[in-house]
Write an enzyme that holds these catalytic residues in place. Structure first.
Site, PDB file in Angstrom:
ATOM      1  CG  HIS A   1       5.325  -5.593   2.714  1.00 48.95           C
ATOM      2  ND1 HIS A   1       5.059  -4.331   2.212  1.00 48.95           N
ATOM      3  CD2 HIS A   1       4.109  -6.159   2.918  1.00 48.95           C
ATOM      4  CE1 HIS A   1       3.762  -4.150   2.128  1.00 48.95           C
ATOM      5  NE2 HIS A   1       3.147  -5.254   2.542  1.00 48.95           N
TER       6      HIS A   1
ATOM      7  CG  HIS B   1       2.565  -6.545  -1.695  1.00 53.74           C
ATOM      8  ND1 HIS B   1       2.881  -7.714  -1.035  1.00 53.74           N
ATOM      9  CD2 HIS B   1       1.818  -5.816  -0.821  1.00 53.74           C
ATOM     10  CE1 HIS B   1       2.342  -7.701   0.174  1.00 53.74           C
ATOM     11  NE2 HIS B   1       1.695  -6.548   0.337  1.00 53.74           N
TER      12      HIS B   1
ATOM     13  NE  ARG C   1       3.663 -14.262   9.573  1.00 56.62           N
ATOM     14  CZ  ARG C   1       3.168 -13.167   9.018  1.00 56.62           C
ATOM     15  NH1 ARG C   1       2.353 -13.261   7.981  1.00 56.62           N
ATOM     16  NH2 ARG C   1       3.472 -11.980   9.486  1.00 56.62           N
TER      17      ARG C   1
ATOM     18  CG  ASP D   1       0.581  -2.763   1.974  1.00 57.48           C
ATOM     19  OD1 ASP D   1       0.661  -3.777   1.253  1.00 57.48           O
ATOM     20  OD2 ASP D   1       0.702  -2.779   3.210  1.00 57.48           O
TER      21      ASP D   1
END
Ligand SMILES: O=C(O)CCC(=O)C(=O)O
Ligand SMILES: [Fe+2]
Length: 349
Positions: free
Chosen positions: A288, A231, A298, A233
């Site tokens: 990304h 996607h 994570r 941002d």
């Protein structure tokens, strides 16, 4: 005050796109979360790159904010990658560590407690799956918590008597991130020769900001799972703190998916759709995604910075024809919420 939340009101999601899986006791990957990634896609066969690529052109640039040439380095990074790592950024290490710890505490709570702050359909804030979930055929290996303005409404539901510490830290973090985002934005607008009149909002109190806590649990079959699907941002700039676990990747034409290796005391900055529009596509918006891994959890904390929601985004002061029609921030958010990857082409001229 009208906030970004307004832009999501007409876009209600089905609960299956909001309630995360209970990841705590899963021996294998459920079909609902399986992605058909080819081995090459996962391992990004174009990485490491050709021998003639030196290390500096194979990963996003590292920029020192104290460097007298920082503005031009940032401009170059936005033109070539749409992303960079930033050191000497001025955000106190203890504050970042504190927010990271709060994220860890939050996501390690029992599912029933987290669900008390579940995002409601048509809302932007609270606990849940990624907002982009409906646009992909499989679910992601991820839980998120979105905050716009004060986190107290949701935090009180999770910790009825003990919410203050979480709220104080998040509010401090938002303030510091806003200041950093303003510094970066002033540089970007200067490089773009945006008029004084169109820059007046920077530093004001009605900007659109949001904090997103992300959690990617360890995964029994990481090669068939996706932490966060590809996607861009919906922001001007996004400033990201990632824990010391790899996973974030940025797509670069000719190179493929390039990992963004975590560096201590370093933040990742990427340009979002809004700066892409304002710069008439001179600055890239980085595509990304996040991969997951078998043994390590994570976490990341993203701060999304955007102009006030009634600000008109238009490619001004450009030397070539405008590639996008003018839209308000609110209008663009609402197009993106409904149409996701098609949003930029829908406002293309
Ligand atoms: O977790 C990460 O590294 C990236 C998160 C992200 O892309 C987002 O929250 O939009
Ligand atoms: Fe993102």
């Amino acid at each position: 005050m009208e906030t970004l939340s307004e832009a999501y009101k007409e876009h209600t999601l089905h609960l299956r796109h909001i309630i995360p899986l209970d990841f705590s006791s899963l021996p294998s990957l459920p079909d609902s979360h399986a992605w058909s990634l080819s081995n090459d896609d996962y391992n990004n066969n174009t990485f490491p790159f050709n021998d003639d690529d030196d290390a500096s052109s194979s990963s996003i640039p590292m920029i020192d904010l104290m460097d007298p040439n920082a503005m031009h380095l940032i401009g170059h990074a936005c033109e070539t990658w749409g992303a960079f790592q930033l050191k000497n950024h001025g955000i106190p290490f203890g504050l970042i560590e504190g927010v990271e710890q709060e994220a860890k505490n939050l996501f390690s709570l029992p599912t029933q407690q987290k669900l008390k702050a579940l995002r409601s359909p048509g809302a932007a804030t609270g606990y849940g799956r990624a907002q982009i979930s409906p646009f992909f055929p499989s679910f992601m290996w991820h839980e998120g918590f979105t905050i716009i303005g004060s986190p107290s409404h949701h935090a009180k539901k999770i910790w009825p008597t003990d919410f203050q510490h979480f709220c104080d830290l998040i509010e401090k973090y938002e303030k510091q991130m806003k200041i950093l985002a303003e510094r970066l934005t002033k540089m970007a607008l200067e490089l773009l020769e945006i008029s004084e009149e169109k820059r007046k909002w920077v530093g004001g109190n009605n900007i659109s900001g949001a904090v997103q806590l992300n959690f990617y649990p360890s995964c029994p079959e990481p090669k068939r799972a996706m932490g966060l699907a590809p996607h861009t941002d919906t922001s001007l700039f996004t400033i990201l703190h990632q824990t010391q676990t790899t996973g974030l990747q940025i797509f670069k034409e000719g190179k493929g998916w390039v990992p963004v290796h975590p560096n201590p005391n370093t933040l990742v900055v990427n340009t979002g759709d809004l700066l892409h529009i304002m710069s008439n596509a001179r600055f890239r918006c980085a595509l990304h995604r996040v991969t997951v891994n078998r043994s390590r959890k994570r976490y990341s904390v993203a701060y999304f910075y955007s102009p006030p929601i009634d600000y008109v985004l238009s490619p001004l002061n450009v030397h070539s024809a405008a590639r996008f029609r003018a839209v308000t921030v609110k209008e663009y958010f609402s197009i993106k919420a409904k149409k996701f990857g098609e949003a930029l082409s829908l406002i293309s001229t």
